[in-house]
Scaffold this motif. Structure first.
Motif, PDB file in Angstrom:
ATOM      1  N   ASP A 214       0.791  -1.298   0.035  1.00 24.83           N
ATOM      2  CA  ASP A 214      -0.005   0.071  -0.006  1.00 24.83           C
ATOM      3  C   ASP A 214       0.861   1.286  -0.020  1.00 24.83           C
ATOM      4  OD1 ASP A 214       0.427  -1.438   2.751  1.00 24.83           O
ATOM      5  OD2 ASP A 214      -0.421   0.214   3.337  1.00 24.83           O
ATOM      6  N   ILE A 254      -5.267  -2.553  -4.943  1.00 22.15           N
ATOM      7  CA  ILE A 254      -4.072  -3.145  -4.350  1.00 22.15           C
ATOM      8  C   ILE A 254      -4.158  -2.909  -2.870  1.00 22.15           C
ATOM      9  CG2 ILE A 254      -1.750  -1.976  -4.059  1.00 22.15           C
ATOM     10  CD1 ILE A 254      -2.133  -2.930  -6.946  1.00 22.15           C
ATOM     11  N   SER A 256      -6.576  -3.449  -0.885  1.00 18.84           N
ATOM     12  CA  SER A 256      -7.489  -4.445  -0.222  1.00 18.84           C
ATOM     13  C   SER A 256      -6.478  -5.960  -0.128  1.00 18.84           C
ATOM     14  CB  SER A 256      -8.653  -4.840  -0.986  1.00 18.84           C
ATOM     15  OG  SER A 256      -9.336  -3.753  -1.307  1.00 18.84           O
ATOM     16  N   GLN A 257      -5.396  -5.896  -1.029  1.00 20.22           N
ATOM     17  CA  GLN A 257      -4.438  -7.239  -0.893  1.00 20.22           C
ATOM     18  C   GLN A 257      -3.204  -6.990   0.359  1.00 20.22           C
ATOM     19  OE1 GLN A 257      -3.613  -8.897  -4.686  1.00 20.22           O
ATOM     20  NE2 GLN A 257      -4.755  -7.387  -5.558  1.00 20.22           N
ATOM     21  N   SER A 258      -3.384  -5.924   0.709  1.00 24.10           N
ATOM     22  CA  SER A 258      -2.082  -5.536   1.656  1.00 24.10           C
ATOM     23  C   SER A 258      -2.407  -6.102   2.959  1.00 24.10           C
ATOM     24  CB  SER A 258      -1.862  -4.095   1.686  1.00 24.10           C
ATOM     25  OG  SER A 258      -2.952  -3.401   2.418  1.00 24.10           O
ATOM     26  N   ALA A 259      -1.263  -6.714   3.549  1.00 30.87           N
ATOM     27  CA  ALA A 259      -1.205  -6.845   4.948  1.00 30.87           C
ATOM     28  C   ALA A 259      -1.871  -5.879   6.092  1.00 30.87           C
ATOM     29  CB  ALA A 259       0.089  -7.322   5.617  1.00 30.87           C
ATOM     30  N   ALA A 260      -1.626  -4.600   5.649  1.00 28.24           N
ATOM     31  CA  ALA A 260      -2.175  -3.370   6.452  1.00 28.24           C
ATOM     32  C   ALA A 260      -3.423  -3.438   6.514  1.00 28.24           C
ATOM     33  CB  ALA A 260      -1.538  -1.858   5.993  1.00 28.24           C
ATOM     34  N   ALA A 261      -3.996  -3.398   5.078  1.00 30.13           N
ATOM     35  CA  ALA A 261      -5.660  -3.062   5.003  1.00 30.13           C
ATOM     36  C   ALA A 261      -6.455  -4.597   5.738  1.00 30.13           C
ATOM     37  CB  ALA A 261      -5.951  -3.425   3.682  1.00 30.13           C
ATOM     38  N   ARG A 262      -5.702  -5.740   5.505  1.00 38.25           N
ATOM     39  CA  ARG A 262      -6.386  -7.046   6.025  1.00 38.25           C
ATOM     40  C   ARG A 262      -6.587  -6.921   7.523  1.00 38.25           C
ATOM     41  NH1 ARG A 262      -6.160 -10.952   2.108  1.00 38.25           N
ATOM     42  NH2 ARG A 262      -5.810 -12.702   3.628  1.00 38.25           N
ATOM     43  N   VAL A 265      -9.227  -4.385   8.323  1.00 33.60           N
ATOM     44  CA  VAL A 265     -10.508  -5.078   8.060  1.00 33.60           C
ATOM     45  C   VAL A 265     -10.720  -5.965   9.388  1.00 33.60           C
ATOM     46  CG1 VAL A 265     -11.680  -6.774   6.704  1.00 33.60           C
ATOM     47  CG2 VAL A 265     -10.334  -4.775   5.586  1.00 33.60           C
ATOM     48  N   ARG A 266     -10.097  -6.422   9.744  1.00 31.90           N
ATOM     49  CA  ARG A 266     -10.187  -7.553  10.819  1.00 31.90           C
ATOM     50  C   ARG A 266     -10.683  -6.960  12.190  1.00 31.90           C
ATOM     51  NH1 ARG A 266      -4.999  -9.690   9.734  1.00 31.90           N
ATOM     52  NH2 ARG A 266      -5.109 -11.223   8.161  1.00 31.90           N
ATOM     53  N   THR A 270     -13.484  -1.321   8.133  1.00 34.47           N
ATOM     54  CA  THR A 270     -13.461  -1.629   6.478  1.00 34.47           C
ATOM     55  C   THR A 270     -13.394  -0.306   5.990  1.00 34.47           C
ATOM     56  OG1 THR A 270     -14.324  -3.588   6.759  1.00 34.47           O
ATOM     57  CG2 THR A 270     -14.562  -2.402   4.658  1.00 34.47           C
ATOM     58  N   VAL A 273     -10.073   1.755   5.060  1.00 33.88           N
ATOM     59  CA  VAL A 273      -9.033   1.486   3.687  1.00 33.88           C
ATOM     60  C   VAL A 273      -9.531   2.360   2.624  1.00 33.88           C
ATOM     61  CG1 VAL A 273      -8.532  -0.363   2.332  1.00 33.88           C
ATOM     62  CG2 VAL A 273      -8.859  -0.659   4.831  1.00 33.88           C
ATOM     63  N   ALA A 274     -10.858   2.300   2.650  1.00 31.50           N
ATOM     64  CA  ALA A 274     -11.560   3.136   1.392  1.00 31.50           C
ATOM     65  C   ALA A 274     -11.081   4.514   1.474  1.00 31.50           C
ATOM     66  CB  ALA A 274     -13.062   2.965   1.460  1.00 31.50           C
TER      67      ALA A 274
ATOM     68  N   ARG B   4      -2.654 -14.286   2.098  1.00 38.28           N
ATOM     69  CA  ARG B   4      -3.066 -13.100   1.260  1.00 38.28           C
ATOM     70  C   ARG B   4      -3.658 -13.431  -0.218  1.00 38.28           C
ATOM     71  NH1 ARG B   4       0.606  -9.623   2.665  1.00 38.28           N
ATOM     72  NH2 ARG B   4      -0.209 -10.895   4.480  1.00 38.28           N
ATOM     73  N   TRP B   6      -6.816 -14.300  -2.521  1.00 40.48           N
ATOM     74  CA  TRP B   6      -8.273 -14.389  -2.719  1.00 40.48           C
ATOM     75  C   TRP B   6      -8.909 -15.479  -2.897  1.00 40.48           C
ATOM     76  CZ3 TRP B   6      -9.710  -9.925  -1.117  1.00 40.48           C
ATOM     77  CH2 TRP B   6      -9.015  -8.597  -1.169  1.00 40.48           C
ATOM     78  N   HIS B  40     -17.108  -1.608  -2.101  1.00 41.68           N
ATOM     79  CA  HIS B  40     -15.706  -1.601  -1.410  1.00 41.68           C
ATOM     80  C   HIS B  40     -15.937  -2.697  -0.075  1.00 41.68           C
ATOM     81  CE1 HIS B  40     -16.827   1.702   0.916  1.00 41.68           C
ATOM     82  NE2 HIS B  40     -16.213   1.233   2.022  1.00 41.68           N
ATOM     83  N   LEU B  44     -13.492  -5.853   0.504  1.00 38.63           N
ATOM     84  CA  LEU B  44     -13.010  -5.942   1.482  1.00 38.63           C
ATOM     85  C   LEU B  44     -13.294  -7.192   2.390  1.00 38.63           C
ATOM     86  CD1 LEU B  44     -12.522  -2.274   2.103  1.00 38.63           C
ATOM     87  CD2 LEU B  44     -10.618  -3.666   1.741  1.00 38.63           C
ATOM     88  N   ALA B  47     -11.103  -9.676   2.315  1.00 39.21           N
ATOM     89  CA  ALA B  47      -9.742  -9.674   2.974  1.00 39.21           C
ATOM     90  C   ALA B  47      -9.525 -10.370   4.227  1.00 39.21           C
ATOM     91  CB  ALA B  47      -9.142  -8.229   2.946  1.00 39.21           C
ATOM     92  N   ASP B 236       2.971  -9.099   0.609  1.00 36.90           N
ATOM     93  CA  ASP B 236       2.847  -7.857  -0.148  1.00 36.90           C
ATOM     94  C   ASP B 236       4.095  -7.742  -1.163  1.00 36.90           C
ATOM     95  OD1 ASP B 236       1.099  -7.006   1.570  1.00 36.90           O
ATOM     96  OD2 ASP B 236       1.734  -5.010   2.042  1.00 36.90           O
ATOM     97  N   ILE B 239       3.200  -9.828  -4.264  1.00 41.30           N
ATOM     98  CA  ILE B 239       2.421  -9.152  -5.241  1.00 41.30           C
ATOM     99  C   ILE B 239       2.860  -8.106  -5.959  1.00 41.30           C
ATOM    100  CG2 ILE B 239       0.082  -7.897  -5.032  1.00 41.30           C
ATOM    101  CD1 ILE B 239      -0.647  -9.578  -2.571  1.00 41.30           C
TER     102      ILE B 239
END
Lengths: 313, 313
Positions: A214, A254, A256-262, A265-266, A270, A273-274, B4, B6, B40, B44, B47, B236, B239
């Protein structure tokens, strides 16, 4: 290092219009376009061309990858620090909300100590993603966008962001950059680097010493925006970041695939991130020494001045 | 970290055929494809899905970015070490030429010391790009491709490559990877990681502690080749490397822009860069402990065994 710009071949009638082969989307500039499709010897001959005195644009994927300076160069650097999910997006939001100043701290304890000596202070930050005990807000930019901060000092805890800012605090300027203030921060950075004759470095905070896609994507976006103002010699990191950015126009795809966003989200956040993926919605540029201070520097300054700017107890 | 991938949305009839939006060229696999174009929040939500026990594929852009292991995981790692311009390309070539073994050293002095105790030894390596005094060959894979090495021990000096191999020497396996042996090294790495239940890590040597785009591109190519065998959880770094590789089908176009290639071109060794950019022309896989040894480990072993394999003086 540092002389990474292809000269335009003399017979190219549209030097600005050539594109990086195979790249999709985004603006592709001559500054990073490859040589024309001739034999590899001719192609590589371009690589030997030296450029002396041109501005360098570097992207450091981690604070430890910021060079202290170019060998033989007296230039200093204008640094754009990126911790896009979520610290730099939060810092932009805090300045937008009218905070009188922001003191950033690397840990909760030094934040609490710093906060003790300010009136009407707001404590913001995270411990494992959420607000620590006694804090007013977590590191959620969506939440901060509704917070009453006008005229109040904010103490903000960010582990990775503080480490990144500390790593470059001696630079010519340190600006906080995110997708949200991309155009504004690039305008200020470019103006200053050309006025001072400085190089430009986009510095990714990363995530506990690891590469963050990210931050790298945001760095590519910033590099692309900077290159709308002119050309620069691109380091390997800058070329890679530009290609990452230009591979995908949708920042959220992009992120959404990152460790930071995940991780965010956890935590059920959510929307953060947007929010961090939105570009050019803010004109503020948090700058170290103007809106932003490291707590340790503030403590030092307060020892010399018992009542800074009349806001202290 | 580490989960990571999907999941394919249940209504997707062609889960293997979806592509990464905006990416051009190369094979695009479901393993890294984004979620479908919905809001989104739904995007998400993907994720947050956890995958337990899946193989992880990591790309470390520098040896210092190799994690020692996943928290809570007992898996070890199969490491593919990349120093594509030029050490790993040279090592592949040296094995192809039939050297009896390769001892790698981080500096010229320890190489000379190691060479002193072997018959018919060949000294290979560079100091500022060229062969040091008394060395038989520089680190030019084009030159090495013509060298008479059959049955002879080779002592090979590479600063960045040795540091990378040292950093991962405790891994489940350490394989030397380049564009030239990409298919072969990925076949061996995938087979071994599935047999052992290990994770996979592509480790870029970088350049004196700095990010190298040539290594990152090669890492993306290797990650892409590995994913032809199955799916994996992508970090990350993995990717980003995949996106870099898929942004440009012509390796030489990327390599030519790298600091490493520009240095080689300055030395007049332009053909080396094109040689390093060739893919899948070699079936050899140099492996630490099989074809390849760190000099310090060899010295240790020789103290215990005065005449290893009958080749010593």
């Amino acid at each position: 290092m540092g002389d990474r710009r292809w000269p335009h071949p003399p017979d190219d009638p549209h030097p600005r219009r050539r594109r990086v082969p195979g790249s999709a989307g985004g603006r592709c500039r001559g500054a990073v376009a490859g040589p024309p499709a001739v034999g590899h010897s001719a192609r590589l001959a371009y690589a030997a061309v030296q450029r002396i005195g041109a501005m360098r644009l570097h992207v450091a994927f981690l604070p430890s990858l910021v060079p202290t300076g170019r060998p033989g160069s007296e230039r200093s650097q204008i640094c754009l620090v990126v911790d896009v999910i979520r610290a730099s997006s939060s810092l932009v939001t805090i300045v937008e909300r009218g905070a009188s100043r922001i003191l950033i701290a690397g840990d909760v304890e030094s934040a609490r100590q710093a906060a003790a000596s300010w009136d009407d202070v707001v404590l913001v930050g995270e411990e494992e993603g959420l607000a620590p005990a006694g804090f007013d807000y977590g590191n959620s930019p969506v939440e901060l966008a509704r917070a009453p901060l006008r005229g109040r000092p904010v103490v903000f805890v960010t582990t990775n962001g503080t480490a990144a800012i500390r790593a470059v605090k001696g630079a010519g300027a340190v600006l906080v950059a995110a997708m949200r203030n991309g155009a504004a921060v690039c305008r200020e950075a470019w103006r200053e680097s050309t006025a001072r004759g400085d190089d430009l470095a986009v510095v990714c905070a990363g995530r506990e010493g690891a590469f963050s896609i990210d931050d790298a994507y945001c760095a590519g976006y910033l590099a692309d925006a900077l290159l709308t103002y002119g050309s620069a010699d691109l380091t390997d990191g800058a070329i890679a970041a530009l290609r990452l950015y230009r591979s995908e126009p949708d920042a959220l795809a992009i992120f959404s695939q990152s460790a930071a966003a995940r991780n965010v989200v956890r935590l059920g956040l959510t929307n953060d991130v947007a929010y961090c993926a939105q570009r050019n919605v803010s004109e503020v540029v948090p700058r170290l020494g103007r809106e932003l201070y490291l707590v340790e520097e503030t403590v030092k300054a307060r020892r010399l001045d018992a009542s800074p700017r009349g806001t202290a107890k």
